[in-house]
Design a protein around this motif. Structure first.
Motif, mmCIF file in Angstrom:
data_model
loop_
_atom_site.group_PDB
_atom_site.id
_atom_site.type_symbol
_atom_site.label_atom_id
_atom_site.label_comp_id
_atom_site.label_asym_id
_atom_site.label_seq_id
_atom_site.Cartn_x
_atom_site.Cartn_y
_atom_site.Cartn_z
ATOM 1 N N PHE A 183 0.961 -1.048 0.172
ATOM 2 C CA PHE A 183 0.204 -0.147 -0.230
ATOM 3 C C PHE A 183 0.562 1.589 -0.181
ATOM 4 O O PHE A 183 -0.093 2.251 0.105
ATOM 5 C CB PHE A 183 -1.455 0.391 1.862
ATOM 6 C CG PHE A 183 -2.102 -1.153 1.060
ATOM 7 C CD1 PHE A 183 -3.741 -0.742 0.484
ATOM 8 C CD2 PHE A 183 -1.697 -2.323 1.396
ATOM 9 C CE1 PHE A 183 -4.102 -1.403 0.613
ATOM 10 C CE2 PHE A 183 -2.693 -3.244 1.077
ATOM 11 C CZ PHE A 183 -3.925 -3.100 0.916
ATOM 12 N N GLY A 184 1.653 1.083 -0.475
ATOM 13 C CA GLY A 184 3.189 2.202 -0.412
ATOM 14 C C GLY A 184 3.464 3.094 0.965
ATOM 15 O O GLY A 184 3.848 4.146 0.715
ATOM 16 N N ALA A 185 3.206 1.906 2.072
ATOM 17 C CA ALA A 185 3.673 2.293 3.085
ATOM 18 C C ALA A 185 4.802 3.492 3.820
ATOM 19 O O ALA A 185 5.914 1.924 2.486
ATOM 20 C CB ALA A 185 3.159 1.837 4.422
ATOM 21 N N LYS A 186 5.684 4.174 3.609
ATOM 22 C CA LYS A 186 6.532 4.217 4.254
ATOM 23 C C LYS A 186 6.498 3.733 5.782
ATOM 24 O O LYS A 186 6.214 4.283 7.138
ATOM 25 C CB LYS A 186 6.898 6.103 4.390
ATOM 26 C CG LYS A 186 8.364 6.217 5.207
ATOM 27 C CD LYS A 186 8.244 7.802 4.832
ATOM 28 C CE LYS A 186 9.580 8.404 5.198
ATOM 29 N NZ LYS A 186 9.475 9.759 4.974
ATOM 30 N N ILE A 187 7.783 2.623 6.227
ATOM 31 C CA ILE A 187 8.154 2.228 7.472
ATOM 32 C C ILE A 187 9.160 2.313 8.096
ATOM 33 O O ILE A 187 10.182 2.237 7.471
ATOM 34 C CB ILE A 187 7.450 0.318 7.094
ATOM 35 C CG1 ILE A 187 6.213 0.510 6.902
ATOM 36 C CG2 ILE A 187 7.811 -0.325 8.400
ATOM 37 C CD1 ILE A 187 5.756 -0.769 5.750
ATOM 38 N N ARG A 188 9.308 2.700 9.297
ATOM 39 C CA ARG A 188 10.664 2.739 10.380
ATOM 40 C C ARG A 188 10.475 1.355 11.242
ATOM 41 O O ARG A 188 9.910 1.592 12.080
ATOM 42 C CB ARG A 188 10.350 4.444 10.814
ATOM 43 C CG ARG A 188 11.583 5.367 9.592
ATOM 44 C CD ARG A 188 11.426 6.314 10.542
ATOM 45 N NE ARG A 188 10.609 7.378 9.680
ATOM 46 C CZ ARG A 188 9.589 8.313 10.188
ATOM 47 N NH1 ARG A 188 8.932 8.163 11.241
ATOM 48 N NH2 ARG A 188 9.490 8.463 9.523
ATOM 49 N N ILE A 189 11.038 1.316 11.217
ATOM 50 C CA ILE A 189 12.053 -0.168 12.335
ATOM 51 C C ILE A 189 12.363 0.727 13.503
ATOM 52 O O ILE A 189 13.290 1.132 12.971
ATOM 53 C CB ILE A 189 12.165 -1.427 11.537
ATOM 54 C CG1 ILE A 189 13.812 -1.312 11.076
ATOM 55 C CG2 ILE A 189 10.870 -1.959 10.477
ATOM 56 C CD1 ILE A 189 14.099 -2.855 11.001
ATOM 57 N N ILE A 190 12.157 0.195 14.762
ATOM 58 C CA ILE A 190 13.159 1.126 15.749
ATOM 59 C C ILE A 190 13.573 -0.278 16.999
ATOM 60 O O ILE A 190 12.643 -1.193 17.306
ATOM 61 C CB ILE A 190 12.135 2.006 16.378
ATOM 62 C CG1 ILE A 190 11.567 2.551 15.388
ATOM 63 C CG2 ILE A 190 12.860 3.017 17.560
ATOM 64 C CD1 ILE A 190 10.011 3.704 15.487
ATOM 65 N N ALA A 191 14.899 0.112 17.072
ATOM 66 C CA ALA A 191 15.218 -1.046 18.278
ATOM 67 C C ALA A 191 16.954 -0.782 18.372
ATOM 68 O O ALA A 191 16.914 -0.178 17.758
ATOM 69 C CB ALA A 191 14.827 -2.474 17.684
ATOM 70 N N PRO A 192 16.986 -1.013 20.090
ATOM 71 C CA PRO A 192 18.591 -1.552 20.113
ATOM 72 C C PRO A 192 19.288 -2.188 18.890
ATOM 73 O O PRO A 192 17.993 -2.953 18.329
ATOM 74 C CB PRO A 192 18.233 -1.842 21.073
ATOM 75 C CG PRO A 192 17.358 -2.253 21.595
ATOM 76 C CD PRO A 192 16.229 -1.909 20.403
ATOM 77 N N ASP A 193 20.918 -2.278 19.174
ATOM 78 C CA ASP A 193 21.104 -3.235 18.026
ATOM 79 C C ASP A 193 21.258 -3.903 18.786
ATOM 80 O O ASP A 193 21.179 -5.532 17.901
ATOM 81 C CB ASP A 193 22.727 -3.208 18.388
ATOM 82 C CG ASP A 193 22.949 -2.040 17.812
ATOM 83 O OD1 ASP A 193 22.289 -0.689 16.588
ATOM 84 O OD2 ASP A 193 24.225 -1.304 17.392
ATOM 85 N N TYR A 194 20.434 -5.146 19.869
ATOM 86 C CA TYR A 194 20.625 -6.234 20.333
ATOM 87 C C TYR A 194 19.306 -7.567 19.426
ATOM 88 O O TYR A 194 18.713 -8.177 19.832
ATOM 89 C CB TYR A 194 20.642 -6.620 21.941
ATOM 90 C CG TYR A 194 19.977 -5.370 22.622
ATOM 91 C CD1 TYR A 194 20.637 -4.697 23.753
ATOM 92 C CD2 TYR A 194 19.027 -5.625 23.147
ATOM 93 C CE1 TYR A 194 19.923 -3.421 23.927
ATOM 94 C CE2 TYR A 194 18.027 -4.598 24.038
ATOM 95 C CZ TYR A 194 18.833 -3.868 24.466
ATOM 96 O OH TYR A 194 18.216 -2.717 25.245
ATOM 97 N N PHE A 195 18.198 -6.520 19.278
ATOM 98 C CA PHE A 195 17.089 -6.337 18.619
ATOM 99 C C PHE A 195 16.740 -6.254 17.313
ATOM 100 O O PHE A 195 16.024 -6.842 16.937
ATOM 101 C CB PHE A 195 15.790 -5.243 19.274
ATOM 102 C CG PHE A 195 15.693 -5.974 20.885
ATOM 103 C CD1 PHE A 195 15.491 -7.525 21.604
ATOM 104 C CD2 PHE A 195 14.777 -5.707 22.244
ATOM 105 C CE1 PHE A 195 15.354 -7.926 22.905
ATOM 106 C CE2 PHE A 195 14.468 -5.792 22.685
ATOM 107 C CZ PHE A 195 14.954 -7.322 23.272
#
Ligand code: NCD
Length: 311
Positions: A183-195
């Protein structure tokens, strides 16, 4: 109305087209309305049988599939895996083949190993529905998340969606990304390095280590549970959780960075006070967590209906 839905099984959201997803959500919309009416049950699939074969714990997903099938008039059998022949050494595939030989119609599978749902689907006559496949895919969760977002935002097209938490082990994140990208979403994934996981590099998402930064202008934020029970977790829960909470627990104040009508989702079970504050989890202005659960039944009814109608 004839539909062009032509899948035998539902294994992941990658295999679904945008039109397939819209077909499922439109039918789920009809079932969601029916689920609010006095008589919630129809006999469309009376006499057909659905079997829940769950190798991992589940409360809401298993119950949701059971209610969905029963509302469509089906008989439902739950296999308590610990007591089944699996504990006598029967292979997983043999178990599936034996259940399939009882002329069942739908087999709903949850297993900790990536690829199990597909290997079973390759061998059985029943329609297989993946209810959680290792860290690979959880398609009905992504569909119900999409429905919860579409219901409140009116569309899925071009949204900004942030996904935060234990991404490394999350089948929910992977299925959501595949679906929302269509659906053309802009996706940001957020996590510390260990995740984090290198898997996401090829998925066309932005990566961010900071929660406030990551949720900037977001239309929806999906918070993920720390998967304590899974292997490969380089995270000492007791020792590291205070630091995690200090940086990654979502609260009302942080939402200022997002759109004013931002939605907060969580697939459950929530680790209360860890992924998000209690106040936020229980605030109906932002949190759609119980809506997700409510719509999950309708989405699963739609999936069962479309697969079984396919023949
Ligand atoms: C999710 C799962 O099992 O993958 N939960 C669910 O299906 N409701 C997410 C989780 O367990 O954290």
């Amino acid at each position: 109305m004839p539909t062009a839905f032509s899948h035998r099984h539902l294994i992941d959201t990658e295999a679904l087209s945008k039109a397939d997803i819209e077909t499922i959500l439109d039918l789920a919309h009809f079932y969601a309305k029916q689920n609010c009416s006095k008589n919630k049950k129809i006999d469309k699939f009376y006499g057909k049988t659905s079997v829940n074969l769950f190798f991992e714990n589940s409360t809401r997903t298993r119950t949701s599939f059971e209610i969905a099938a029963k509302r469509l008039g089906m008989d439902v059998v739950n296999i308590p895996v610990a007591q089944s022949s699996i504990s006598k050494g029967e292979s997983l595939l043999d178990t599936a083949l034996n259940i399939d030989a009882m002329a069942i119609d739908a087999l709903v599978v949850r297993h900790w190993e990536d690829g199990t749902a597909q290997s079973i689907a390759n061998r059985v006559k029943a329609h297989v529905i993946n209810a959680g496949d290792g860290k690979h895919a959880h398609p009905t969760q992504a569909l119900l998340d999409a429905m919860a977002i579409r219901n409140r935002k009116g569309t899925l097209d071009g949204l900004t969606v942030a996904i935060c938490g234990d991404l490394a082990r999350s089948r929910v994140a992977r299925s959501n990304i595949h679906l929302l990208k269509k659906f053309g979403a802009k996706i940001r994934i957020i996590a510390p390095d260990y995740f984090m996981s290198p898997d996401y590099a090829e998925m066309g998402v932005e990566t961010c280590g900071d929660l406030r930064e990551g949720i900037r202008d977001a239309d929806a934020i999906v918070m993920l549970r720390i998967q304590r029970e899974r292997e490969g977790l380089a995270f000492d829960f007791e020792a590291q959780v205070p630091d995690y909470v200090a940086s990654y627990r979502l609260n009302h104040d942080m939402l200022n960075a997002a759109k004013p009508d931002v939605l907060v989702l969580h697939p459950g079970p929530v680790n209360r006070g860890i992924e998000l504050t209690d106040e936020l989890a229980d605030d109906p202005k932002y949190s759609v967590i119980l809506d997700q659960v409510r719509l999950g039944v309708a989405v699963r009814m739609a999936v069962i209906d479309l697969l079984l109608s396919e023949g």
